[in-house]
Structures are given as C-alpha cells and as structure tokens.
Design an enzyme around this catalytic site. Structure first.
Site, PDB file in Angstrom:
ATOM      1  N   GLY A 282     -14.196  -3.191  -0.210  1.00  0.00           N
ATOM      2  CA  GLY A 282     -15.546  -2.625  -0.087  1.00  0.00           C
ATOM      3  C   GLY A 282     -15.824  -1.580  -1.154  1.00  0.00           C
ATOM      4  O   GLY A 282     -16.911  -1.527  -1.736  1.00  0.00           O
TER       5      GLY A 282
ATOM      6  N   ARG B 173       0.829  -1.216   0.000  1.00  0.00           N
ATOM      7  CA  ARG B 173       0.000   0.000   0.000  1.00  0.00           C
ATOM      8  C   ARG B 173       0.858   1.257   0.000  1.00  0.00           C
ATOM      9  O   ARG B 173       0.466   2.280  -0.574  1.00  0.00           O
ATOM     10  CB  ARG B 173      -0.934   0.001   1.214  1.00  0.00           C
ATOM     11  CG  ARG B 173      -2.055  -0.987   1.026  1.00  0.00           C
ATOM     12  CD  ARG B 173      -3.045  -0.952   2.149  1.00  0.00           C
ATOM     13  NE  ARG B 173      -4.225  -1.695   1.776  1.00  0.00           N
ATOM     14  CZ  ARG B 173      -5.121  -2.170   2.637  1.00  0.00           C
ATOM     15  NH1 ARG B 173      -4.960  -1.973   3.927  1.00  0.00           N
ATOM     16  NH2 ARG B 173      -6.161  -2.823   2.202  1.00  0.00           N
TER      17      ARG B 173
ATOM     18  N   GLY C 153      -9.488  -6.815  -1.778  1.00  0.00           N
ATOM     19  CA  GLY C 153      -9.742  -7.772  -0.703  1.00  0.00           C
ATOM     20  C   GLY C 153      -9.244  -9.166  -1.044  1.00  0.00           C
ATOM     21  O   GLY C 153      -8.144  -9.332  -1.548  1.00  0.00           O
TER      22      GLY C 153
ATOM     23  N   LYS D  19     -20.710 -15.135   0.838  1.00  0.00           N
ATOM     24  CA  LYS D  19     -22.140 -14.869   1.077  1.00  0.00           C
ATOM     25  C   LYS D  19     -22.889 -14.355  -0.153  1.00  0.00           C
ATOM     26  O   LYS D  19     -22.485 -13.385  -0.775  1.00  0.00           O
ATOM     27  CB  LYS D  19     -22.284 -13.832   2.200  1.00  0.00           C
ATOM     28  CG  LYS D  19     -22.177 -14.450   3.586  1.00  0.00           C
ATOM     29  CD  LYS D  19     -22.397 -13.424   4.664  1.00  0.00           C
ATOM     30  CE  LYS D  19     -23.863 -13.079   4.838  1.00  0.00           C
ATOM     31  NZ  LYS D  19     -24.038 -11.956   5.776  1.00  0.00           N
TER      32      LYS D  19
HETATM   33  P1  AMP Z   1     -16.265 -12.803   0.393  1.00  0.00           P
HETATM   34  O1  AMP Z   1     -15.686 -11.885   1.430  1.00  0.00           O
HETATM   35  O2  AMP Z   1     -17.745 -12.932   0.451  1.00  0.00           O
HETATM   36  O3  AMP Z   1     -15.736 -12.505  -1.006  1.00  0.00           O
HETATM   37  O4  AMP Z   1     -15.764 -14.255   0.786  1.00  0.00           O
HETATM   38  C1  AMP Z   1     -14.434 -14.634   0.746  1.00  0.00           C
HETATM   39  C2  AMP Z   1     -14.267 -15.853   1.603  1.00  0.00           C
HETATM   40  O5  AMP Z   1     -15.086 -16.890   1.118  1.00  0.00           O
HETATM   41  C3  AMP Z   1     -12.856 -16.375   1.601  1.00  0.00           C
HETATM   42  O6  AMP Z   1     -12.359 -16.333   2.922  1.00  0.00           O
HETATM   43  C4  AMP Z   1     -13.011 -17.802   1.112  1.00  0.00           C
HETATM   44  O7  AMP Z   1     -12.190 -18.701   1.788  1.00  0.00           O
HETATM   45  C5  AMP Z   1     -14.463 -18.100   1.428  1.00  0.00           C
HETATM   46  N1  AMP Z   1     -14.972 -19.209   0.613  1.00  0.00           N
HETATM   47  C6  AMP Z   1     -14.956 -19.308  -0.724  1.00  0.00           C
HETATM   48  N2  AMP Z   1     -15.484 -20.498  -1.104  1.00  0.00           N
HETATM   49  C7  AMP Z   1     -15.843 -21.157   0.005  1.00  0.00           C
HETATM   50  C8  AMP Z   1     -16.467 -22.417   0.259  1.00  0.00           C
HETATM   51  N3  AMP Z   1     -16.784 -23.231  -0.757  1.00  0.00           N
HETATM   52  N4  AMP Z   1     -16.737 -22.747   1.530  1.00  0.00           N
HETATM   53  C9  AMP Z   1     -16.403 -21.911   2.534  1.00  0.00           C
HETATM   54  N5  AMP Z   1     -15.803 -20.709   2.362  1.00  0.00           N
HETATM   55  C10 AMP Z   1     -15.527 -20.334   1.117  1.00  0.00           C
END
Ligand code: AMP
Length: 393
Positions: A372, A36, A349, A197
């Site tokens: 974000g 950064r 991220g 999510k």
């Molecule tokens: P997000 O912040 O919603 O983009 O989520 C990212 C996180 O989702 C990362 O820490 C990944 O390890 C997790 N992730 C991705 N695929 C899976 C999965 N199949 N099961 C559990 N966690 C997951």
C-alpha cells in the site's frame, strides 16, 4: 532529504524504533518467512554497535484493540535473539509501569521488544496520549517500517511530535528509490502495471503519465483496457464502469506522448483452477474463455520496451501468478528485468512476492517492503510516517 540514523548520536540514548515484524506464522506459531525481521537487521545492528539502548516496537495482524494471544510477538523476540546471538526480552505490553521499569534498567547495547502495538485501539487511532506514552520510552525515534508509513498511527506519526525522528536504513532506501522514480527518473521511463483492479491503479496512472514514456499493462486490468479498444475479451474480468475512465487515460497518454502497450496474445482457460486446460490465443479472446496471463508474443513486445528503458517501476503481476500455469508472463518479465542495468523498482505486496518466488529479488535495484505504501508513493501522495521525520539541515 530526511535525517537518517547516520545523522544522530546514539551513544547512551534510548532508541525507540518502529519496525515491521508482521511476519507470517504457521499453526504452531513458527515464523514461515522471516524476511521482514532480516530486513530490519542493518538498522538494529548499527544502533547496537553505536551504543544505543534499543526499544523495538511493531504490530502483528489485526487484533483490533484487543489482546489476542495468537498475535503476541514472542516468536519475533525468539528469532531476533537467534539472529543477534543474545536474549531479546519481550515485554507483556507496549506501555505501562512494568515496561518503564524494564526500559530504565537497560544498559548500552541492550535490546527489548515491546508487545504488539495494536492490542491498543489507540495505536491506529493515532491517539496523542498513547503516542506520548510510547515516546516517553525513547530519546530518539527511528522509523524503519515502510509498510506502515502511509498510515498516520501513534507509532509512525504520533510519536514524532515528541522526539527527534529519523529514518532507519530500510526506510531511507525506500525514500531514495521512490523519490528517484517519482521526481527524477532517468529516461526513457517504463511503468509496468498489472493486478486485479483498474480502479485501484487509476490515481497512480494519473500521477505518473507526466513522467513516463511507456506504460505496459497486464493482469486482469488489461481486459478493461482491451475492451475499451474494442478487442474481444471473452469471459475475462472486465470493469465496465471503468471504461470511460480508461478512454480518458488513452486520450491523456496520447497528448503526453506516452505509448500504452496492451497484450497481443493471452493464456486463456474456461475455468479458473490450477488444472484447467489452457491455451494461448492471439488478439481476441473467444467467448467462454478467460484471460489469465499474458502470452509469449506479448512478453516479447513488453521486453522490447523494457530493454529500451533506463528506469522501470513495476506494480502488479501480469497474470494469476499464484497458479503455476498462469505465472509464466510475470516470471518472464521478472527474468528479463533482472538482466538489465537500468534502475528497477518493484512495488511491494504481490509483485514483490512474484519476483521473490522466481528467486530474483537480489537482482532488482529495489524491492519495496510496502504494498500500500509503495502504491501511495507512486500516486504522489504524502506518506504521513515519512513526512513527519526530521529534515536534514
Ligand atoms: P492487485 O492487488 O490489484 O495488484 O492484484 C493482484 C492479484 O491480481 C493477484 O492475486 C493476481 O493473481 C490477480 N490477477 C492478475 N491477473 C489476473 C487475471 N488475468 N485474472 C484474475 N486475476 C488476476
């Protein structure tokens, strides 16, 4: 179009620049990743070479309005001094008489770093008096902290009410690429979504469905989509409350001629840990097994859509990439994208972390520095820190 550093005369001016120096530190307060700081260097060097007096400001961590010695910015000032080959003084606070005196004594080409802005609760509250006091330390404001542009804080939005305000080179590049993908993408346009999510990604999907041709879904969110298509998802993470919303997305996608790609095979395990026994299963996931990555057949099918696309935007890993045995799908897509001539925009991220882990950051058209902020841009939201900058005439 927003004004940038190139549009203003910097000679002899006090240039107040918001940077994102929220770098990770180890227990001895050594910086473990200075990317950064490196990312802000083009703007910093340009300001100094053009005769500005540079007053840098940043936040670090979440001190919540209190002085926390472990979140002081001294390690950042030391690293800046090394990179610039001259001493960068760090003040004990971000405003007050001592700071004013230090700023008044600066000569052209000098640099100082103000203390962590978030030691004052007024920063995140966007308090106008606090913003005015910060603004009094400069003649021009430069925003080079894309990662905080989605927040109207005193140092991102508040100060713009008192000073001519322009984008630094980092923010300029972010704007250029996100404007391209949200307003004027070359087609076909492929959106790759993953991560944990579904709920977090719905506003983004809703906004982008009008613009994209392909939507590739991976990560834990894929299992809610698969369940909605009546596929077996075993014990994978599913958000049942999102099933209606997801049905609706399929309906809208078909109206708009968007092809949604879902995983055809999966890397599964019976428990979530680095050493768990895993295997690849085709189509339905049996009970007792958890989907943790996309499988090789899915990778091939996603590559075919990516290969056809002229623009690609990617947000969210395809699997639990922090564990090596579930990182292959994410890595394979990153490697494939790295070889393409198309425009590739990688959200910040986790996605950027995964691409960097594979050492492929430099091969993408744009690696966003804001998690974000990049998500909100793709959602079509106005980012207050960017909206507040002066427009080009
Ligand atoms: P997000 O912040 O919603 O983009 O989520 C990212 C996180 O989702 C990362 O820490 C990944 O390890 C997790 N992730 C991705 N695929 C899976 C999965 N199949 N099961 C559990 N966690 C997951």
């Amino acid at each position: 179009m927003k004004k940038t550093l190139r549009d203003v005369d910097l000679k002899g001016k006090r240039v107040l620049m918001r940077a994102d120096f929220n770098v990770p530190l180890d227990e001895n307060r050594n910086i473990t990743d200075d990317s950064r700081i490196q990312a802000a260097m083009p703007s910093i060097k340009y300001i100094l070479e053009n005769g500005g007096k540079l007053v840098l400001m940043s936040h670090m961590g979440r001190p919540k309005g209190e002085v926390k010695s472990e979140l002081r910015l001294d390690p950042v000032a030391d690293r800046l001094s090394e990179l610039l080959g001259r001493t960068v003084k760090k003040t004990d606070d971000c405003l007050g008489e001592d700071v004013e005196e230090t700023v008044n004594a600066m000569k052209d080409g000098d640099v100082i770093l103000l203390e962590n802005l978030r030691f004052h609760k007024e920063e995140t509250k966007n308090d106008p008096d606090f913003a005015k006091k910060l603004a009094s330390l400069g003649d021009i404001f430069v925003n080079d902290a894309f990662g905080t542009c989605h927040r109207a804080h005193a140092s991102t939005e508040g100060v713009t009410h008192y000073l001519p305000s322009v984008a630094g080179f980092l923010v300029e590049k972010e704007i250029r690429y996100f404007e391209k993908v949200t307003k004027d993408p070359d087609e076909p346009f492929c959106l790759v979504l993953g991560g944990a999510k579904v709920a977090d990604k719905i506003p983004l999907i809703e906004n982008m469905l009008d613009k994209i041709d392909f939507l590739l879904i991976g990560g834990a969110m894929a299992y809610t989509f698969l369940k909605s298509r009546r596929k077996g998802v075993g014990d994978s993470r599913v958000e049942d409350e999102m099933l209606d919303t997801v049905d609706n997305i399929f309906k809208k996608a078909s109206e708009k001629n968007v092809s949604i790609f879902l995983p055809k095979d999966h890397v599964v395990a019976q428990e979530i840990n680095e050493n768990a026994k895993s295997k690849v299963v085709d189509e339905d996931i049996p009970d007792g097994w958890i989907g943790l990555d996309i499988g090789p057949r899915t990778v091939k099918s996603y590559e075919s859509a990516l290969g056809e696309s002229k623009t690609i935007a990617w947000n969210g890993p395809m699997g639990l990439f922090e564990m090596k045995q579930f990182s292959k799908g994410t890595r394979a897509l990153a490697e494939y994208m790295a070889k393409l001539d198309s425009t590739t925009v990688i959200g910040g991220g986790d996605t950027a972390a995964a691409v960097n882990q594979a050492g492929l950051g430099a091969k993408m058209s744009h690696m966003s520095t804001g998690g974000g902020a990049s998500l909100e841009y793709l959602e079509g939201k106005v980012l207050p820190g960017i909206a507040a900058l002066n427009d080009k005439e």
